[in-house]
Scaffold this motif. Structure first.
Motif, PDB file in Angstrom:
ATOM      1  N   TRP A  64       0.829  -1.251  -0.193  1.00 51.48           N
ATOM      2  CA  TRP A  64      -0.090   0.142  -0.018  1.00 51.48           C
ATOM      3  C   TRP A  64       0.920   1.168   0.081  1.00 51.48           C
ATOM      4  N   ASN A  79      -3.453   3.893  -2.333  1.00 47.73           N
ATOM      5  CA  ASN A  79      -2.975   2.844  -3.603  1.00 47.73           C
ATOM      6  C   ASN A  79      -2.733   1.521  -3.322  1.00 47.73           C
ATOM      7  N   ILE A  84      -7.211   2.729  -6.179  1.00 47.71           N
ATOM      8  CA  ILE A  84      -6.945   3.494  -5.152  1.00 47.71           C
ATOM      9  C   ILE A  84      -8.503   3.284  -4.025  1.00 47.71           C
ATOM     10  N   TYR A  85      -7.875   3.323  -2.774  1.00 50.07           N
ATOM     11  CA  TYR A  85      -8.940   3.108  -1.756  1.00 50.07           C
ATOM     12  C   TYR A  85      -9.232   4.161  -1.010  1.00 50.07           C
ATOM     13  N   LYS A 100     -12.831   0.450  -2.165  1.00 47.45           N
ATOM     14  CA  LYS A 100     -12.323   0.898  -3.383  1.00 47.45           C
ATOM     15  C   LYS A 100     -13.140   1.840  -4.060  1.00 47.45           C
ATOM     16  N   CYS A 109      -3.644   2.317 -11.709  1.00 50.55           N
ATOM     17  CA  CYS A 109      -3.221   3.669 -10.882  1.00 50.55           C
ATOM     18  C   CYS A 109      -1.963   3.388 -10.273  1.00 50.55           C
ATOM     19  N   ASN A 111       1.080   5.739  -7.622  1.00 54.95           N
ATOM     20  CA  ASN A 111       0.814   6.091  -6.088  1.00 54.95           C
ATOM     21  C   ASN A 111       0.574   7.733  -6.027  1.00 54.95           C
ATOM     22  N   LYS A 113      -1.504  10.817  -6.322  1.00 54.33           N
ATOM     23  CA  LYS A 113      -2.916  11.438  -6.440  1.00 54.33           C
ATOM     24  C   LYS A 113      -3.484  12.103  -5.224  1.00 54.33           C
ATOM     25  N   PHE A 124      -5.323  12.087 -10.318  1.00 54.17           N
ATOM     26  CA  PHE A 124      -4.713  10.824  -9.959  1.00 54.17           C
ATOM     27  C   PHE A 124      -3.728  10.338 -11.283  1.00 54.17           C
TER      28      PHE A 124
END
Length: 331
Positions: A64, A79, A84-85, A100, A109, A111, A113, A124
């Motif tokens: 992550w 992400n 991306i969460y 999500k 995606c 990292n 963003k 992003f």
């Protein structure tokens, strides 16, 4: 930014905890080195300047990266596995199960963003076929309705202007391997090149007053933190100023929302790339007063990390906390 690795889409085990640790304790008992190519676990912390402690709020047996705080302080985004969460905070400061975002699955995606200053949009970076490299996109805060902002590749978003009108990103445009800083209107329009110096620039992040863009660059002979006027660094980047240059390789300077603090990542002096995530890093802080950046960095955290630890601005709206990620090698 450069050579973004797609994170592994493995099944992950989530553990949500709230465990206070100090940066000093982390330094005394570092995790096993996260070996490149092996299985890597992630731990997401929140550091509080008032207590001088870090609190573990989320962990997983996958990679992550790069937490970013929502302007209302209610959630983080991070992400993993090309998606991306959203990680919403609970009343006790822990976070719930990651949700999500609605970005379509064909967007891979990376990292880079961040949520817009008004909380309504998400900028992003992702690779979307047939493109071969990263481009910048703008979507609703939920991830729905993404639209392309930069046609040319590679392009990596890094920061919003405080008024929400401009996206700052780093890009390679001339086939010479040089990365420079660019801006593009959030409403759409042509991009503007903001740095020209023949060195590698990365990590553009606006000051809260909109006057400066802070970056890291190797133009001093090593990675260090610089800044230049938001309208551009001028011919040969004559308006650029060196603001932080310690004994480490200094990456990703991020300014607190109140404009009084700058936090950045220090990589070992012999590590010129930010791609490893298995090196000893230091998260350092300098103060900003009257527009001047302090000359005495304070080490807040020492840990194993690197790529994905704090690539984008991760300050909380209160300017007293910031989020970061560390990595462990898994059996």
């Amino acid at each position: 930014m450069r050579n973004r690795r797609k994170t592994l889409d493995l099944a992950f085990a989530i553990m949500v905890m709230a465990v206070g640790i100090t940066g000093a304790l982390a330094a005394q008992a570092p995790p096993k080195t996260a070996q490149v190519g092996g299985r890597i676990g992630s731990k997401l912390y929140v550091y509080d300047l008032r207590s001088g402690k870090s609190t573990l709020i989320f962990s997983a047996d996958t990679i992550w990266e790069a937490p970013n705080w929502s302007p209302d302080g209610k959630y983080l985004i991070s992400n993993s596995g090309g998606a991306i969460y959203k990680l919403a905070f609970k009343a006790d400061g822990s976070v719930g199960t990651p949700e999500k975002l609605a970005i379509p699955a064909d967007y891979s995606c990376n990292n880079d963003k961040a949520i817009s200053p008004d909380g309504k949009q998400l900028a992003f970076s992702a690779t979307l076929p047939p493109a071969k490299n990263s481009q910048v996109f703008l979507a609703d805060a939920t991830g729905a309705n993404p639209k392309l902002m930069t046609v040319d590749t590679p392009s990596y978003f890094h920061g919003w202007s405080p008024d929400g009108k401009t996206l700052a990103f780093v890009a390679q445009r001339h086939g010479d391997g040089q990365y420079d800083i660019y801006g593009v209107p959030a409403a759409g329009g042509p991009e503007t090149r903001l740095t020209m110096n023949p060195h590698q620039d990365d990590g553009p992040d606006y000051s809260p007053d909109g006057k400066w863009i802070y970056i890291n660059s190797d133009r001093s002979g090593k990675q260090a933190a610089w800044r230049f006027p938001a309208a551009g660094a001028g011919p040969d980047d004559a308006k650029a100023e060196l603001v932080v240059n310690d004994e480490l390789q200094d990456w990703f300077p991020h300014i607190s929302p109140d404009g009084t603090k700058l936090v950045y990542i220090g990589y070992p002096a012999d590590v010129s790339s930010h791609n490893p995530r298995n090196v000893k890093i230091a998260l350092k802080l300098v103060t900003i007063s009257g527009g001047s950046v302090g000359k005495t960095p304070k080490t807040l955290v020492e840990a194993t990390g690197g790529q994905g630890t704090m690539n984008v601005n991760s300050w909380a709206p209160d300017s007293q906390r910031f989020a970061y990620v560390t990595y462990d090698a898994l059996p």
